[in-house]
Every structure is written in C-alpha cells, then in structure tokens.
Design a protein around this motif. Structure first.
Motif, PDB file in Angstrom:
ATOM      1  N   ARG A   1       0.835  -1.199   0.000  1.00 55.20           N
ATOM      2  CA  ARG A   1       0.000   0.000   0.000  1.00 55.20           C
ATOM      3  C   ARG A   1       0.877   1.260   0.000  1.00 55.20           C
ATOM      4  N   ILE A   2       1.955   1.195   0.817  1.00 57.81           N
ATOM      5  CA  ILE A   2       2.853   2.354   0.891  1.00 57.81           C
ATOM      6  C   ILE A   2       3.504   2.595  -0.470  1.00 57.81           C
ATOM      7  N   GLU A   3       3.918   1.454  -1.096  1.00 54.84           N
ATOM      8  CA  GLU A   3       4.538   1.580  -2.411  1.00 54.84           C
ATOM      9  C   GLU A   3       3.549   2.167  -3.426  1.00 54.84           C
ATOM     10  N   HIS A   4       2.303   1.717  -3.313  1.00 50.71           N
ATOM     11  CA  HIS A   4       1.279   2.242  -4.230  1.00 50.71           C
ATOM     12  C   HIS A   4       1.057   3.736  -3.983  1.00 50.71           C
ATOM     13  N   GLN A   5       1.000   4.099  -2.693  1.00 49.53           N
ATOM     14  CA  GLN A   5       0.810   5.515  -2.360  1.00 49.53           C
ATOM     15  C   GLN A   5       2.008   6.347  -2.811  1.00 49.53           C
ATOM     16  N   ARG A   6       3.202   5.736  -2.676  1.00 48.65           N
ATOM     17  CA  ARG A   6       4.410   6.463  -3.099  1.00 48.65           C
ATOM     18  C   ARG A   6       4.369   6.735  -4.604  1.00 48.65           C
ATOM     19  N   ARG A   7       3.982   5.694  -5.324  1.00 46.86           N
ATOM     20  CA  ARG A   7       3.907   5.879  -6.774  1.00 46.86           C
ATOM     21  C   ARG A   7       2.823   6.912  -7.148  1.00 46.86           C
ATOM     22  N   THR A   8       1.747   6.835  -6.404  1.00 47.53           N
ATOM     23  CA  THR A   8       0.670   7.831  -6.662  1.00 47.53           C
ATOM     24  C   THR A   8       1.168   9.243  -6.400  1.00 47.53           C
ATOM     25  N   LEU A   9       1.883   9.442  -5.306  1.00 43.78           N
ATOM     26  CA  LEU A   9       2.446  10.747  -4.962  1.00 43.78           C
ATOM     27  C   LEU A   9       3.441  11.207  -6.022  1.00 43.78           C
ATOM     28  N   GLU A  10       4.221  10.239  -6.491  1.00 44.71           N
ATOM     29  CA  GLU A  10       5.193  10.598  -7.538  1.00 44.71           C
ATOM     30  C   GLU A  10       4.460  11.071  -8.801  1.00 44.71           C
ATOM     31  N   SER A  11       3.350  10.369  -9.096  1.00 43.55           N
ATOM     32  CA  SER A  11       2.563  10.771 -10.281  1.00 43.55           C
ATOM     33  C   SER A  11       1.997  12.189 -10.106  1.00 43.55           C
ATOM     34  N   TYR A  12       1.474  12.390  -8.867  1.00 46.90           N
ATOM     35  CA  TYR A  12       0.961  13.725  -8.574  1.00 46.90           C
ATOM     36  C   TYR A  12       2.071  14.788  -8.658  1.00 46.90           C
ATOM     37  N   SER A  13       3.215  14.429  -8.174  1.00 46.50           N
ATOM     38  CA  SER A  13       4.344  15.390  -8.190  1.00 46.50           C
ATOM     39  C   SER A  13       4.745  15.710  -9.609  1.00 46.50           C
ATOM     40  N   ASN A  14       4.792  14.702 -10.457  1.00 47.14           N
ATOM     41  CA  ASN A  14       5.160  14.895 -11.857  1.00 47.14           C
ATOM     42  C   ASN A  14       4.100  15.775 -12.551  1.00 47.14           C
ATOM     43  N   LEU A  15       2.853  15.496 -12.223  1.00 42.02           N
ATOM     44  CA  LEU A  15       1.758  16.260 -12.830  1.00 42.02           C
ATOM     45  C   LEU A  15       1.858  17.724 -12.416  1.00 42.02           C
ATOM     46  N   ILE A  16       2.114  17.953 -11.131  1.00 45.42           N
ATOM     47  CA  ILE A  16       2.231  19.331 -10.646  1.00 45.42           C
ATOM     48  C   ILE A  16       3.405  20.050 -11.297  1.00 45.42           C
ATOM     49  N   ALA A  17       4.459  19.258 -11.440  1.00 52.27           N
ATOM     50  CA  ALA A  17       5.660  19.863 -12.071  1.00 52.27           C
ATOM     51  C   ALA A  17       5.358  20.259 -13.486  1.00 52.27           C
ATOM     52  N   ILE A  18       4.589  19.463 -14.213  1.00 52.17           N
ATOM     53  CA  ILE A  18       4.228  19.774 -15.585  1.00 52.17           C
ATOM     54  C   ILE A  18       3.357  21.017 -15.631  1.00 52.17           C
ATOM     55  N   LEU A  19       2.379  21.035 -14.737  1.00 49.57           N
ATOM     56  CA  LEU A  19       1.470  22.161 -14.680  1.00 49.57           C
ATOM     57  C   LEU A  19       2.242  23.461 -14.373  1.00 49.57           C
ATOM     58  N   ASN A  20       3.149  23.390 -13.470  1.00 45.73           N
ATOM     59  CA  ASN A  20       3.948  24.585 -13.104  1.00 45.73           C
ATOM     60  C   ASN A  20       4.771  25.067 -14.297  1.00 45.73           C
ATOM     61  N   SER A  21       5.288  24.067 -15.018  1.00 42.72           N
ATOM     62  CA  SER A  21       6.111  24.461 -16.166  1.00 42.72           C
ATOM     63  C   SER A  21       5.246  25.146 -17.251  1.00 42.72           C
ATOM     64  N   GLU A  22       4.057  24.714 -17.425  1.00 46.36           N
ATOM     65  CA  GLU A  22       3.155  25.304 -18.406  1.00 46.36           C
ATOM     66  C   GLU A  22       2.728  26.703 -17.954  1.00 46.36           C
ATOM     67  N   ILE A  23       2.493  26.852 -16.688  1.00 49.39           N
ATOM     68  CA  ILE A  23       2.069  28.167 -16.169  1.00 49.39           C
ATOM     69  C   ILE A  23       3.198  29.167 -16.361  1.00 49.39           C
ATOM     70  N   ASP A  24       4.367  28.722 -16.131  1.00 49.72           N
ATOM     71  CA  ASP A  24       5.504  29.639 -16.324  1.00 49.72           C
ATOM     72  C   ASP A  24       5.638  30.005 -17.814  1.00 49.72           C
TER      73      ASP A  24
END
Length: 300
Positions: free
Chosen positions: A277-300
């Motif tokens: 479960r922790i591994e799944h949550q970690r991967r989910t967080l990583e996905s969210y982090s990548n998504l946020i990073a993409i969004l931030n890059s587009e906003i900039d």
C-alpha cells in the motif's frame, strides 16, 4: 574249605569217636563178664561167666551204635542240605548285592545303605568324596557318624528310617546340614527309603544326600542379580518418566513456537500488504508530483 566240606570232615571224626566209644563200651562189658571186674577190684564174690548176657549186652550196644550212626547220619545229611541251601542263598544274595551295587554305583548322588542296627553296608564314591572318609572307615560305621547331622542327632527315636509311619516306605527332600570329616558344613536335602520283609520287619534302608551348596550359591547370585535388575528397572522407569515429562514440555514449547511462527507469518503478510500500500501511495504521490511539475512548467 567251605562249610559243607567242613561238616563232612568233622562228621568223620565224630563217627570215629562214636565207633571208638561203643567199641570201648562193648569191650568193657565183655571184660567185666570175663574178668569179673567187681571180684577182681572190690573183692566181691566171684560169678560165673554168662555168655548169653554178654551176647545180649553186645547186641544192645551194637544196636545202639547203629541207631546212633543212623541218627547222626540223618542229622549230618540235613545239616549238609541246610548248609548247601544256605550257601546257595548266600550266592544269590551276593549276586543281588553285586547287581544292587552296580545300580547304586550309577547314581550320581552320595548314597549309603544301612542295616537295621544303623551299620553302613554300602557307600558309593560320591558319598566318600563328599564326607572325606575312606571306604574302610565308613563300612560298618553307624550312619549318623558318616552323614552326621549338624546340631542334632538321628539316633533311636529320631531315626527317619526306623520311625516312619507303617504305611510309608520313603521320605524325600528333608532339609539337613551334615558335617564332613574335616568339619565342613554341607547344606543339602536327604531322602531315605526302607525295605521290609513279608512280616513287616525292617531289613534295612538307603539314604541319598544331595549337596545343594552350589545350587543355593547360584540361587543367591540370581536373587542378587534380580535385585540389581529391579533397581536398574526402577531407575529406567524414573528416567523414562522424566524423559516423558521433558518430551511433553518440549512438545508444548514446540506447539508454542508453531503458534508464534503462525503469528509471525500473519504479521509478515500484513507487513507485506502495508508495504504494498505504501509503495502504491508512493507511486501515486510521484505521479501527482510529476503532474504538478508539468502544470507549473506550463504556467511559467
């Protein structure tokens, strides 16, 4: 020279003595009549010779001589016949005793035979070896001096053979300790039997003594070994009980270990689920982090 021949020899001497005695008696009667001995010696009145009286007295003496010879001959013939039967009986008895001794010699236990007065009439080699006496010392001795009982006597009223009940001919396995010639005490069992004639008179008896010292020594050793085995068996039983108790304790501990192992397996499985479960949550967080990073890059 046997007894029959001795009787024949002595009977001839008696015949000669009887013949001489009757001859002397006849001569004396004749001389008395011819010489008139009372007149010659005592001086009595002379008597004429009576030849008829001499003849009658001589015939009487001769008849008495013949009768005496006949009686003596009859007595001696009967005596010879009796002696011949006696010798024949003695030969038969000797043969019986030889056969009996042959049988008794085959017995591998100490044996003696005794006369009614207690004298020993036979003793085998085993009895001589056991008691330490020689055959010369034992033969004719009293039975209670060779098979001498310890601390008691078997004379008279205590004699087993003489004092058995009338309807009993043997007694077996009487516990008895005898004293050997050198003083050695010999533990054993005594068996005895007696022989009676047709009138119930005791003719003699036999005693057999069995030495049980070695047998009893082995019995004592066996009892000691049985006692040792009993102690060892008790020790083994105690050890076995202790082992059983240890086994039960180990079994309980093993069961406890199995329960603990099952708990550990269950917890390990839970841990694996948690890690997944922790591994799944970690991967989910990583996905969210990548998504946020993409969004931030587009906003900039």
């Amino acid at each position: 020279m046997n007894r029959v021949e001795l009787v024949k020899k002595e009977s001839k001497k008696i015949y000669l003595v009887i013949f001489a005695a009757f001859t002397a008696a006849g001569a004396l009667v004749a001389l008395d009549e011819i010489l008139d001995i009372p007149h010659l010696i005592l001086g009595t009145g002379a008597t004429p010779i009576n030849w008829m009286e001499v003849g009658i007295e001589s015939i009487f003496i001769f008849t008495a001589f013949l009768i005496t010879l006949y009686i003596l001959r009859y007595i001696f013939s009967r005596l010879r016949a009796t002696l011949e039967k006696l010798e024949e009986a003695e030969r038969e008895i000797a043969n019986v005793w030889k056969r009996r001794e042959g049988i008794l010699d085959g017995i591998t236990e100490p044996v003696i035979t005794i006369a009614p007065n207690g004298d020993i009439t036979y003793i085998n080699e085993y009895a001589l070896k056991l008691t330490g006496y020689t055959r010369e010392e034992a033969m004719g001795a009293k039975c209670y001096t060779i098979f001498r009982p310890k601390g008691e006597t078997c004379k008279g009223e205590r004699c087993l053979i003489l004092n058995m009940p009338d309807d009993v001919l043997s007694i077996k396995n009487i516990e008895r300790t005898i004293i050997a010639k050198d003083g050695t005490e010999i533990e054993g069992v005594l068996s005895c039997a007696r022989v009676k004639d047709e009138n119930g008179n005791i003719l003699g008896g036999m005693e057999i003594f069995r030495d049980v010292r070695e047998e009893r020594r082995k019995m004592r050793e066996l009892e000691e070994r049985e006692a040792e085995l009993s102690i060892m068996n008790e020790e083994l039983r105690t050890t076995n009980e202790e082992l059983n108790e240890s086994y039960l304790e180990l079994k309980k501990k093993d069961e406890k270990l199995e329960e603990l192992n099952a708990e550990l397996v269950a917890k390990n499985n839970q841990l694996k689920l948690t890690q997944a479960r922790i591994e799944h949550q970690r991967r989910t967080l990583e996905s969210y982090s990548n998504l946020i990073a993409i969004l931030n890059s587009e906003i900039d």
